[in-house]
Structures are given as structure tokens and as C-alpha cells.
Design a protein around this motif. Structure first.
Motif, PDB file in Angstrom:
ATOM      1  N   PHE A  24       5.467  -3.125  -8.259  1.00  0.00           N
ATOM      2  CA  PHE A  24       5.073  -3.841  -9.473  1.00  0.00           C
ATOM      3  C   PHE A  24       4.023  -4.913  -9.165  1.00  0.00           C
ATOM      4  CE2 PHE A  24       9.216  -2.473 -11.437  1.00  0.00           C
ATOM      5  CZ  PHE A  24       8.683  -1.895 -12.569  1.00  0.00           C
ATOM      6  N   SER A  25       4.270  -5.689  -8.128  1.00  0.00           N
ATOM      7  CA  SER A  25       3.348  -6.775  -7.786  1.00  0.00           C
ATOM      8  C   SER A  25       1.969  -6.245  -7.441  1.00  0.00           C
ATOM      9  CB  SER A  25       3.911  -7.596  -6.618  1.00  0.00           C
ATOM     10  OG  SER A  25       5.118  -8.241  -6.979  1.00  0.00           O
ATOM     11  N   ALA A  26       1.928  -5.100  -6.770  1.00  0.00           N
ATOM     12  CA  ALA A  26       0.640  -4.518  -6.395  1.00  0.00           C
ATOM     13  C   ALA A  26      -0.128  -4.035  -7.611  1.00  0.00           C
ATOM     14  CB  ALA A  26       0.863  -3.367  -5.415  1.00  0.00           C
ATOM     15  N   ILE A  27       0.566  -3.405  -8.561  1.00  0.00           N
ATOM     16  CA  ILE A  27      -0.109  -2.785  -9.696  1.00  0.00           C
ATOM     17  C   ILE A  27      -0.473  -3.795 -10.765  1.00  0.00           C
ATOM     18  CG2 ILE A  27       0.139  -1.105 -11.575  1.00  0.00           C
ATOM     19  CD1 ILE A  27       2.057   0.456  -9.802  1.00  0.00           C
ATOM     20  N   ASP A  32      -3.138  -5.575 -16.050  1.00  0.00           N
ATOM     21  CA  ASP A  32      -2.443  -4.286 -16.200  1.00  0.00           C
ATOM     22  C   ASP A  32      -0.928  -4.484 -16.177  1.00  0.00           C
ATOM     23  OD1 ASP A  32      -4.482  -2.318 -16.478  1.00  0.00           O
ATOM     24  OD2 ASP A  32      -5.044  -2.682 -14.386  1.00  0.00           O
ATOM     25  N   GLU A  33      -0.249  -3.534 -16.816  1.00  0.00           N
ATOM     26  CA  GLU A  33       1.210  -3.540 -16.873  1.00  0.00           C
ATOM     27  C   GLU A  33       1.758  -2.284 -16.202  1.00  0.00           C
ATOM     28  OE1 GLU A  33       2.945  -5.258 -20.823  1.00  0.00           O
ATOM     29  OE2 GLU A  33       1.178  -4.064 -21.357  1.00  0.00           O
ATOM     30  N   THR A  58      -0.789   0.926 -17.121  1.00  0.00           N
ATOM     31  CA  THR A  58      -2.096   0.910 -17.784  1.00  0.00           C
ATOM     32  C   THR A  58      -3.240   0.952 -16.779  1.00  0.00           C
ATOM     33  OG1 THR A  58      -2.053  -1.511 -17.813  1.00  0.00           O
ATOM     34  CG2 THR A  58      -1.207  -0.371 -19.771  1.00  0.00           C
ATOM     35  N   ALA A  59      -2.937   0.755 -15.507  1.00  0.00           N
ATOM     36  CA  ALA A  59      -3.977   0.755 -14.470  1.00  0.00           C
ATOM     37  C   ALA A  59      -4.482   2.175 -14.228  1.00  0.00           C
ATOM     38  CB  ALA A  59      -3.433   0.168 -13.176  1.00  0.00           C
ATOM     39  N   SER A  60      -5.762   2.295 -13.923  1.00  0.00           N
ATOM     40  CA  SER A  60      -6.335   3.606 -13.637  1.00  0.00           C
ATOM     41  C   SER A  60      -5.794   4.138 -12.314  1.00  0.00           C
ATOM     42  CB  SER A  60      -7.863   3.516 -13.562  1.00  0.00           C
ATOM     43  OG  SER A  60      -8.252   2.848 -12.367  1.00  0.00           O
ATOM     44  N   PRO A  61      -5.828   5.446 -12.113  1.00  0.00           N
ATOM     45  CA  PRO A  61      -5.322   6.007 -10.849  1.00  0.00           C
ATOM     46  C   PRO A  61      -6.016   5.424  -9.615  1.00  0.00           C
ATOM     47  CG  PRO A  61      -5.647   7.748 -12.454  1.00  0.00           C
ATOM     48  CD  PRO A  61      -6.225   6.516 -13.059  1.00  0.00           C
ATOM     49  N   GLN A  62      -7.329   5.244  -9.694  1.00  0.00           N
ATOM     50  CA  GLN A  62      -8.032   4.697  -8.534  1.00  0.00           C
ATOM     51  C   GLN A  62      -7.646   3.253  -8.274  1.00  0.00           C
ATOM     52  OE1 GLN A  62      -9.989   6.684  -6.442  1.00  0.00           O
ATOM     53  NE2 GLN A  62      -9.521   4.893  -5.179  1.00  0.00           N
ATOM     54  N   ASP A  63      -7.455   2.483  -9.360  1.00  0.00           N
ATOM     55  CA  ASP A  63      -6.999   1.100  -9.182  1.00  0.00           C
ATOM     56  C   ASP A  63      -5.610   1.072  -8.555  1.00  0.00           C
ATOM     57  OD1 ASP A  63      -9.272  -0.107 -10.131  1.00  0.00           O
ATOM     58  OD2 ASP A  63      -8.520  -0.351 -12.192  1.00  0.00           O
ATOM     59  N   VAL A  64      -4.743   1.987  -8.962  1.00  0.00           N
ATOM     60  CA  VAL A  64      -3.400   2.057  -8.366  1.00  0.00           C
ATOM     61  C   VAL A  64      -3.511   2.327  -6.873  1.00  0.00           C
ATOM     62  CG1 VAL A  64      -1.237   3.370  -8.303  1.00  0.00           C
ATOM     63  CG2 VAL A  64      -2.269   2.774 -10.508  1.00  0.00           C
ATOM     64  N   MET A  65      -4.355   3.287  -6.499  1.00  0.00           N
ATOM     65  CA  MET A  65      -4.557   3.603  -5.082  1.00  0.00           C
ATOM     66  C   MET A  65      -5.052   2.372  -4.318  1.00  0.00           C
ATOM     67  SD  MET A  65      -4.050   6.981  -4.265  1.00  0.00           S
ATOM     68  CE  MET A  65      -5.227   7.374  -2.959  1.00  0.00           C
ATOM     69  N   ASP A  66      -6.093   1.749  -4.843  1.00  0.00           N
ATOM     70  CA  ASP A  66      -6.716   0.612  -4.146  1.00  0.00           C
ATOM     71  C   ASP A  66      -5.765  -0.568  -4.031  1.00  0.00           C
ATOM     72  OD1 ASP A  66      -8.984   2.170  -3.983  1.00  0.00           O
ATOM     73  OD2 ASP A  66     -10.012   1.195  -5.667  1.00  0.00           O
ATOM     74  N   ARG A  67      -5.083  -0.887  -5.120  1.00  0.00           N
ATOM     75  CA  ARG A  67      -4.196  -2.054  -5.115  1.00  0.00           C
ATOM     76  C   ARG A  67      -2.994  -1.846  -4.195  1.00  0.00           C
ATOM     77  NH1 ARG A  67      -4.299  -3.059 -11.718  1.00  0.00           N
ATOM     78  NH2 ARG A  67      -6.524  -3.605 -11.828  1.00  0.00           N
ATOM     79  N   ALA A  68      -2.453  -0.633  -4.183  1.00  0.00           N
ATOM     80  CA  ALA A  68      -1.319  -0.345  -3.305  1.00  0.00           C
ATOM     81  C   ALA A  68      -1.732  -0.483  -1.841  1.00  0.00           C
ATOM     82  CB  ALA A  68      -0.788   1.055  -3.580  1.00  0.00           C
ATOM     83  N   ALA A  69      -2.913   0.036  -1.520  1.00  0.00           N
ATOM     84  CA  ALA A  69      -3.392  -0.049  -0.133  1.00  0.00           C
ATOM     85  C   ALA A  69      -3.596  -1.503   0.276  1.00  0.00           C
ATOM     86  CB  ALA A  69      -4.684   0.751   0.020  1.00  0.00           C
ATOM     87  N   ARG A  70      -4.192  -2.315  -0.613  1.00  0.00           N
ATOM     88  CA  ARG A  70      -4.424  -3.724  -0.291  1.00  0.00           C
ATOM     89  C   ARG A  70      -3.116  -4.485  -0.100  1.00  0.00           C
ATOM     90  NH1 ARG A  70      -8.670  -3.422  -4.183  1.00  0.00           N
ATOM     91  NH2 ARG A  70      -7.317  -4.399  -5.762  1.00  0.00           N
ATOM     92  N   ALA A  71      -2.055  -4.023  -0.776  1.00  0.00           N
ATOM     93  CA  ALA A  71      -0.753  -4.694  -0.665  1.00  0.00           C
ATOM     94  C   ALA A  71       0.031  -4.224   0.554  1.00  0.00           C
ATOM     95  CB  ALA A  71       0.063  -4.446  -1.934  1.00  0.00           C
ATOM     96  N   GLY A  72      -0.567  -3.320   1.348  1.00  0.00           N
ATOM     97  CA  GLY A  72       0.110  -2.827   2.539  1.00  0.00           C
ATOM     98  C   GLY A  72       1.091  -1.711   2.275  1.00  0.00           C
ATOM     99  N   LEU A  73       1.031  -1.136   1.075  1.00  0.00           N
ATOM    100  CA  LEU A  73       1.874   0.009   0.753  1.00  0.00           C
ATOM    101  C   LEU A  73       1.119   1.293   1.067  1.00  0.00           C
ATOM    102  CD1 LEU A  73       3.215  -1.287  -2.693  1.00  0.00           C
ATOM    103  CD2 LEU A  73       4.188  -1.638  -0.422  1.00  0.00           C
TER     104      LEU A  73
END
Length: 415
Positions: A24-27, A32-33, A58-73
Motif C-alpha cells: 500500500f505504501s509503495a503504490i 493514487d489509491e 488507480t495507479a498505472s501498471p508502469q507506475d506500480v512497477m516503478d514504485r514497487a521497485a523503488r520501495a525495495g519490493l
């Protein structure tokens, strides 16, 4: 904005897990929710296990990918073109899908655009009880009135049932499977009528999809009720290419408290479809069963057939020796289902007593090998095999009591 239900899932153990909170915190950045959707919410409300967790955002698939990676997931683009990303957090995989709206529908080939409207996302799902969402704090969102249906065990299609089914004909089988697992009372008549009208659509589904859905259905608590209705509506025959012994299957599931194997699809399919041995091959081909599943059905059918030739149950050790632990147990249940379904006089208590014997008795293992006979001077060749077979029969005739030494003595005296 979706209507907010008063109930909360804040108590849910899986929602308190740091792993999902990290997702949740990453996305949830940049406005976005993200919300858990579908099965995890439904199962928690109904006190069922939660095997997997899907998240809508509500986040785009690419944003989900990028944000998860930045969060160390660990993000995996399992279906990124269709809006789905799998995020691995604390060793658990969460399927995250961007909100979607159907623009045009061609069965499963609907043209989809990503959106930010939660109600529109809910409207493209199958059943009202599956269109429930929960945020990271457990607050429920119920845009289509699915909460009351969920709590009452009402399985209702979203919107027009015929339209929902034409989008994906597998939803016919899902209607019965979801009812079998979570339903209560009578089936929804609008949904049932639509399944009946659209039943020919089952012919367009792949065997793999049908088999997967049917195996899941047969594990559910109300499988017998759902399968009887499917049979009466002609859906079982379309899905399987054969008839169903629904009374026998109901008798099988009446033994649920005696044996968990009654819920296993291999046993259930043997009872439902195994009029003759060839039926097992047909159903195995139809559902694309594995070799292990095929062999288990064949063993159950053979063991059940052997019991039909007996006036009383054979000794547990002999039955176990002939068919093994699983084959003997499955065969007993398949035999009992037919006997109870046809009211032959067999009692559930007798089945339970014999089942207890099968579970508590050891599976006999013949104590000799060919090498043992060679070691005492028996000549290799066909005669060795005949001697070994004769000794095996003596061992069986002794009630499996003759030990290795006694059998070797018999072999020496017979030379």
C-alpha cells in the motif's frame, strides 16, 4: 464516489501484515489509491480462509512497477499489458491490477482502458459479492450493494446476467462454483435462468478452463446441490459429455464428516461419471486431468468394483494389500456412495467402522525378493518367478502372517 459500508475489516489478520502495508505504501503516492478487492474481502466477511489477495489501484501498471521497485519490493509484470502486476512483499505475492473499464466486449477479448473510477471497475466484475473493496485500514467500499448479498449468501450477477455471461461463458460454471462455496438458500433465479439460456456457450470453452473450475467446485460444501442443479439444467452433460449419478454423489458428500477424501475431485468424478471404466478416460480427457489424477480415479473404480463382488467387507489388510492405502480408502467411499445412494441397506456406521480399520491397519509388504531365493540356491530363470509367486500366495493365504524365515524354509523344503 463509492458508498461506504459501516462494517470494517480492520481486524483481518492479513491486513495487519507488514508485507501488505508495504505494498500500500509503495503504490499510494502521487494521489493514487489502492484497495483489496474480491475474494479476500468476501472470504473474510464469511469467515473463510484467504489463500490469495488481489489489489485494485488507480495507479498505472508502469507506475506500480516503478514504485514497487523503488520501495525495495519485487515487481513482476505478469500481465502488465492487461493492467496486472504481481508484487512480492515479505515472501507473499500480491496481484495488483489497475482499475479498468470495458470499451467494447468480444467475449474474453474485451477492449479495456485503464481508469480511475471505482464504480466502473466494479461494474465489469462478475458477482456483487465479488465487487467489494477494502482500503489499508479495513474500511469497506460497496459500490454495487454487494455487502448484503455477501452476508446473506446470495450469488447475483452484476447488472444483466445474460450480458455478464456472454462476456465470458466460464461465468456459468463460476455461478455454480461460487454458490457451492459461499451460497445459502435457493439459487438466484435470474442468474440460473441466464445460465440455462446461455448454456451452449460452454461448448466454446477450453477443456483446461472447464476442468479447473469443476475441480474447484467439487471441493465446496454445497457441491452436491450445485451439481444436481447443473445436471437438471443440462449443463453437466454439455461440460462433460456424459450423464451424472447425482444421487450417488449426494450420498458421497453425506460422508464428509467421516473422510476428507469425499471432497477430492478424483473420488467425486469416479462416483459421478464412472458408470463403466471407459467413462473415467472420457472425463479425464475432457478435463485434461494429470496422469496422477487418472491413476487415482482408476484405482478407486477398481477397488469399488471389487467390493461389489464381496458379500461382506474383506479384511482390511487384504484390501490394503491389493489396492494400497489411498486406493482402498477411495474405493470404499466410491462403493459406499453407490450403495447408500441406491439404498442397499449399507449403513454409514458400517462404512465408518471399516474406514477406521483401513486407516489404522498396516499395508502388508511381501517380505521376500528374488535375490533372497537366489541366495539359498534357487536357480535363476522362469522357475524362480514361479516359486516366488507360489510363496507370495502362501503368504496371502496365511493372512500375511508368515514371516521371511518361514517362507524361506518353505522354499528350501520345496526344492
Amino acid at each position: 464516489m463509492p458508498a461506504q459500508a459501516e462494517r470494517s475489516l480492520a481486524h483481518a489478520y492479513w491486513l495487519q501484515n507488514p508485507g501488505i502495508q508495504a505494498v500500500f505504501s509503495a503504490i499510494e503516492t502521487g494521489g493514487d489509491e489502492a484497495r483489496v478487492v474480491g475474494g479476500a474481502v468476501r472470504n473474510t466477511l464469511l469467515s473463510h480462509d484467504v489463500p490469495d489477495i488481489d489489489i485494485a489501484t488507480t495507479a498505472s501498471p508502469q507506475d506500480v512497477m516503478d514504485r514497487a521497485a523503488r520501495a525495495g519490493l519485487k515487481p513482476v509484470g505478469t500481465g502488465i499489458d492487461h493492467g496486472t502486476v504481481t508484487i512480492v512483499s515479505s515472501g507473499f505475492a500480491y496481484e495488483v491490477t489497475t482499475l479498468r473499464e470495458d470499451v467494447e466486449t468480444f467475449g474474453r477479448q474485451a477492449r479495456v482502458v485503464f481508469g480511475r473510477n471505482w464504480e466502473n471497475d466494479a461494474k465489469r466484475r462478475d458477482f456483487t459479492m465479488n465487487a467489494l473493496y477494502a482500503d489499508r485500514d479495513g474500511q469497506l467500499f460497496d459500490p454495487l450493494g454487494g455487502l448484503d448479498d455477501c452476508l446473506a449468501g446470495r450469488v447475483r450477477f452484476i447488472g444483466d446476467p445474460d450480458t455478464r455471461i456472454r462476456e465470458d461463458y466460464l461465468r456459468i460454471l463460476r455461478f455454480f462454483r461460487i454458490y457451492a462455496a459461499y451460497g445459502s438458500g435457493d439459487m438466484d433465479q435470474d442468474g440460473l435462468g441466464a445460465c440455462l439460456r446461455q448454456r451452449d456457450g460452454l461448448r466454446h470453452l477450453s477443456p483446461e478452463r472447464i476442468g479447473h473450475e469443476m475441480r474447484r467446485l467439487m471441493k465446496a460444501k454445497l457441491a452436491a446441490t450445485a451439481l444436481r442443479m447443473m445436471s437438471e439444467c443440462g449443463l453437466w452433460e454439455i461440460a462433460t459429455g456424459g450423464l451424472a449419478r447425482t444421487s450417488d454423489y449426494e450420498a458421497l458428500r453425506s460422508l464428509d464428516d467421516l473422510a476428507p477424501e469425499t471432497r477430492d475431485p478424483e473420488v467425486g468424478l469416479t462416483v459421478l461419471a464412472g458408470f463403466v471404466r471407459e467413462d473415467l478416460e472420457r472425463i479425464a480427457d475432457r478435463f485434461r486431468l494429470s496422469n496422477a489424477e487418472r491413476k487415482r480415479m482408476q484405482a478407486a473404480w477398481a477397488a469399488a468394483k471389487s467390493l461389489r463382488t464381496e458379500e461382506t467387507f474383506p479384511s482390511a489388510t487384504r484390501f490394503l494389500y491389493e489396492f494400497g492405502r489411498q486406493g482402498a480408502t477411495d474405493g470404499l467411499l466410491a462403493f459406499a456412495a453407490t450403495a447408500l445412494g441406491q439404498k442397499t441397506g449399507l449403513s454409514a456406521d458400517a462404512v465408518g467402522d471399516y474406514l477406521m480399520d483401513l486407516r489404522s491397519s498396516s499395508v502388508p509388504e511381501f517380505p521376500l525378493k528374488g535375490a533372497d531365493l537366489l541366495a539359498i540356491g534357487c536357480a535363476p530363470g522362469p522357475e524362480l518367478g514361479r516359486v516366488l509367486a507360489a510363496l507370495r500366495q502362501r503368504w496371502i493365504d496365511s493372512g500375511f502372517d508368515a514371516d521371511r524365515g518361514q517362507l524361506l524354509d518353505q522354499a528350501r523344503s520345496g526344492r
